[in-house]
Enzyme design. Structure first.
Site, PDB file in Angstrom:
ATOM      1  N   CYS A  59       0.789  -1.235   0.000  1.00 33.75           N
ATOM      2  CA  CYS A  59       0.000   0.000   0.000  1.00 33.75           C
ATOM      3  C   CYS A  59       0.821   1.285   0.000  1.00 33.75           C
ATOM      4  CB  CYS A  59      -0.958   0.041   1.178  1.00 33.75           C
ATOM      5  SG  CYS A  59      -1.448  -1.546   1.801  1.00 33.75           S
TER       6      CYS A  59
ATOM      7  N   ARG B  90       6.440 -11.371   5.528  1.00 34.96           N
ATOM      8  CA  ARG B  90       5.954 -11.129   6.884  1.00 34.96           C
ATOM      9  C   ARG B  90       6.534 -12.192   7.793  1.00 34.96           C
ATOM     10  NH1 ARG B  90      -0.431  -9.769   5.661  1.00 34.96           N
ATOM     11  NH2 ARG B  90       0.007  -8.076   4.176  1.00 34.96           N
TER      12      ARG B  90
ATOM     13  N   GLN C 104       1.022 -10.912  -3.095  1.00 33.95           N
ATOM     14  CA  GLN C 104      -0.381 -10.504  -3.029  1.00 33.95           C
ATOM     15  C   GLN C 104      -0.845 -10.088  -4.406  1.00 33.95           C
ATOM     16  OE1 GLN C 104       0.041  -7.320  -0.046  1.00 33.95           O
ATOM     17  NE2 GLN C 104      -1.379  -8.511   1.207  1.00 33.95           N
TER      18      GLN C 104
ATOM     19  N   ASP D 289      -2.645  -7.693  -5.341  1.00 35.47           N
ATOM     20  CA  ASP D 289      -3.078  -6.526  -4.596  1.00 35.47           C
ATOM     21  C   ASP D 289      -3.670  -5.473  -5.529  1.00 35.47           C
ATOM     22  OD1 ASP D 289      -3.379  -5.135  -2.303  1.00 35.47           O
ATOM     23  OD2 ASP D 289      -1.253  -4.811  -1.919  1.00 35.47           O
TER      24      ASP D 289
ATOM     25  N   HIS E 216      -5.411  -1.334  -5.247  1.00 36.96           N
ATOM     26  CA  HIS E 216      -5.920  -0.212  -4.463  1.00 36.96           C
ATOM     27  C   HIS E 216      -6.787   0.637  -5.362  1.00 36.96           C
ATOM     28  CE1 HIS E 216      -2.420  -1.484  -2.079  1.00 36.96           C
ATOM     29  NE2 HIS E 216      -3.276  -1.297  -1.098  1.00 36.96           N
TER      30      HIS E 216
ATOM     31  N   LYS F   7     -15.019  -4.113   6.010  1.00 36.76           N
ATOM     32  CA  LYS F   7     -14.547  -4.949   4.905  1.00 36.76           C
ATOM     33  C   LYS F   7     -15.540  -6.044   4.580  1.00 36.76           C
ATOM     34  CE  LYS F   7     -12.118  -8.234   7.871  1.00 36.76           C
ATOM     35  NZ  LYS F   7     -10.950  -9.070   8.084  1.00 36.76           N
TER      36      LYS F   7
ATOM     37  N   HIS G  51      -8.603  -1.303  -0.282  1.00 34.85           N
ATOM     38  CA  HIS G  51      -7.655  -2.381  -0.587  1.00 34.85           C
ATOM     39  C   HIS G  51      -8.457  -3.559  -1.104  1.00 34.85           C
ATOM     40  CE1 HIS G  51      -4.599  -0.617   2.159  1.00 34.85           C
ATOM     41  NE2 HIS G  51      -5.642  -0.324   2.898  1.00 34.85           N
TER      42      HIS G  51
END
Length: 576
Positions: free
Chosen positions: A273, A302, A320, A322, A324, A404, A450
RNA sequence: GCCAAUGUAGCUCAGUCGGUAGAGCAAUUCACUCGUAAUGAAUAGGUCAUCGGUUCGAUUCCGAUCAUUGGCUCCA
């Protein structure tokens, strides 16, 4: 059939197990034993370390209690009486549980043989109602689920009204074991882990990498077709970035230690992000260019606790898928609806059609105005309704930074996997001072969402392996067909067919080993090949090929042109 | 991270009450030329996870570490 619901049977089985444990062992302190989704457990604190042999002994003792049709008897006590009894029996955990029962509520106990348990109930009338049960495993678990509390011994079991139901359940477990992605990953040579590389760090082998590339390519195509743009961002970033984002304050224990470069601390990214936000902030933004729909296959690291790693499903390094979405308040409702529609259509392509959305709303500690939360939550709800689905609401279950929707998808054997997540974020736009110039010429803070569709590529691949049981659909299969000449005399014909099919864009090989047809078939089946193409004397003479399909069985001799068309169609239509 | 279990050939596993190990599959070579789930033979393959201790001697016993597995916790 029994008139007792299975949850009640399982809860009662937990009591019977506790009774058996009390009969067999000294100085046992009991916690609780509820029914779970597919069984039950009971937590004990006892001096004996339970082993697999203990489970057999306990099972035998339970059978006695069940065969005796031992009744369940309920009685109520006052709080004082209950305390006295539990104290006399040295049931310290039960005393704590008793203290948690609100004043004024009834305090009920259930007696099963010698065993008396503080319990709300309800229970079956007698233990004979437990038609079938099995103890599954021993595990540790913290009292009240808090890692600061002592660890108890938990026995897991399952129970059903009928023996056939237990047999079905055990068959499902067998099936799940056969599909285990870790086992298939080794067997099919898809991926591995190495102690030299480190736990939770995936090595993708050629075949696994092929499949990954195939679905990533599809993922990218679909994103471009649906108005997304692709980004690439670095793997590391300076500590200032993570300070601004707040990760160093709230997430540091999950980040890999920093490296010192030219007197600056650089962290390996645990999320993408902040990089996407930096791109947003690289110049002024106008409402005219919103929404930004930015996507990246971003690899993050992580530091997951060692005990939580689980093959591809929980790794330390993962990519990910991912995205946005940065938009104006007016756009947000439509954007959410589009994201959900897009997600559902992608899942359908892979053969996942049973999907359950979960909506998580505002927790007590949260950033962002109540108005923003309300609008965001409403747009999530509306999107789910628009997609013709119902969501299960987890009140207060949202992250502190926004509400979410999570999607759980059901696989081929009915297991649920949590995958897609669509999350509002009221935190980062604030922290990074994200703005856009509105129609009014003034600066406004945009909405930020996200979205990870698969969640992580690694995890998705693990789920796919288990969903397909290793037999990937033709469009994803690294090897789509294998040509099996019966004797060496047919090798030229086999090679000719292979060349023809390869020219048509199909991935086929020839099994030229000096091996019987049965042996070649066996190997091709074990490698989960979709098409086995036999060429013997007959086929070679007629210019045909004997087709055996994994899904459709033996299809007889086919003209190569017909086979090629059939396979191409299957690839294009992404048949599962 | 916590509780418990496990770690022997590429894979699945056996074995050694302490005297440095074995099978099946896979691999390699040779023979065989075969009609829809295993053709045969031979060969090669191991610091018994790692490090330390006890011992004349440790893969075996003890300890630590690493990794894996089942759970718990965690997944801002």
């Amino acid at each position: 059939m029994s008139k007792f619901p299975v949850e009640m049977i399982r809860h009662s089985a937990a009591h019977v197990m506790a009774a058996a444990v009390q009969n067999l062992y000294e100085n046992v302190r009991f916690d609780i034993g509820p029914a779970t989704e597919d069984g039950f457990y009971y937590d004990f604190d006892m001096p004996v370390r339970l082993t697999a042999e203990d489970l057999e002994k306990i099972e035998a003792e339970m059978k006695k209690i069940i065969n005796a049709r031992t009744p369940f008897e309920m009685f109520e006590l006052t709080r004082g009486e209950a305390e006295k009894m539990l104290r006399e029996r040295n049931q310290t955990y039960k005393l704590e549980r008793l203290a948690d029962i609100p004043e004024g509520e009834k305090i009920s106990f259930y007696r099963t043989g010698e065993f008396v348990d503080l319990c709300r109930g309800p229970h079956v009338d007698n233990a004979g109602r437990i038609g079938a049960f099995k103890l599954m495993s021993v595990a540790g678990s913290y009292f009240k689920g808090d890692e600061k509390n002592p660890m108890l011994q938990r026995i897991y079991g399952t129970a059903f009204a009928e023996k056939s139901e237990l047999a079905d359940y055990l068959r499902l477990l067998e099936e799940a074991k056969k599909r285990d992605h870790r086992r298939l990953g080794t067997e099919l040579d898809l991926f591995s882990f190495s102690e030299n590389v480190g736990p939770g760090l995936v090595l993708w082998h050629p075949k696994g990498a092929f499949i990954r590339n195939a679905f990533e390519t599809y993922w990218k195509e679909q994103h471009y077709l649906n108005g997304y743009e692709m980004l690439y961002t670095p793997h590391i970033g300076r500590c200032e970035l993570w300070q601004t984002s707040g990760h160093l304050d709230f997430y540091k224990e999950s980040m890999y230690s920093p490296m010192d470069i030219d007197d600056h601390d650089y962290y390996v990214k645990p999320m993408n992000c902040p990089f996407h936000i930096e791109i947003y902030k690289s110049r002024n933004r106008s409402y005219r260019e919103l929404p930004c729909r930015w996507a990246e296959l971003g690899t993050v690291y992580r530091y997951e606790k060692s005990g939580t790693l689980h093959g591809l499903l929980r790794a330390r390094g993962f990519t990910q898928d991912d995205s946005h979405i940065i938009c104006t308040p007016e756009q947000v409702e439509n954007e959410i609806a589009e994201v959900l529609r897009f997600s559902l259509s992608i899942w359908k392509t892979f053969g996942f059609t049973r999907i359950q959305p979960y909506l998580s709303t505002r927790p007590s500690k949260a950033v962002g105005t109540p108005e923003r939360w309300a609008k965001a939550t409403e747009s999530l709800e509306k999107a789910v309704r628009k997609a013709g689905l119902d969501c299960i609401v987890d009140n207060g279950g949202g992250a502190f930074y926004g509400p979410k929707i999570d999607l759980k998808v059901r696989d081929a054997i009915g297991r649920e996997w949590q995958t897609t997540t669509i999350q509002f974020d009221f935190n980062l736009p604030e922290r990074f001072h994200m703005t856009y110039t509105g129609e009014d010429g003034k600066q406004h803070q945009p909405y930020m969402v996200h979205r990870a569709l698969f969640g992580s590529i690694e995890r998705f691949f693990g789920i796919l392996i288990e969903h397909y049981a290793g037999a990937f659909p033709l469009w994803l299969a690294p090897e789509q067909g294998r040509i099996l000449p019966i004797t060496d005399a047919q090798i030229p014909a086999a090679r000719e067919l292979a060349a023809k099919m390869q020219t048509a864009g199909l991935r086929v090989t020839v099994d030229e080993r000096s091996q019987s047809l049965g042996g070649k078939i066996k190997d091709a089946r074990n490698e989960r090949l979709q098409y086995m193409l036999v060429i013997g004397e007959r086929e070679a003479a007629e210019g045909k090929v004997g087709v055996r399909s994994r899904r459709e069985g033996e299809l007889g001799a086919m003209d190569p042109a017909v086979l090629i068309e059939k396979m191409q169609k299957e690839v294009i239509e992404k048949v599962c």
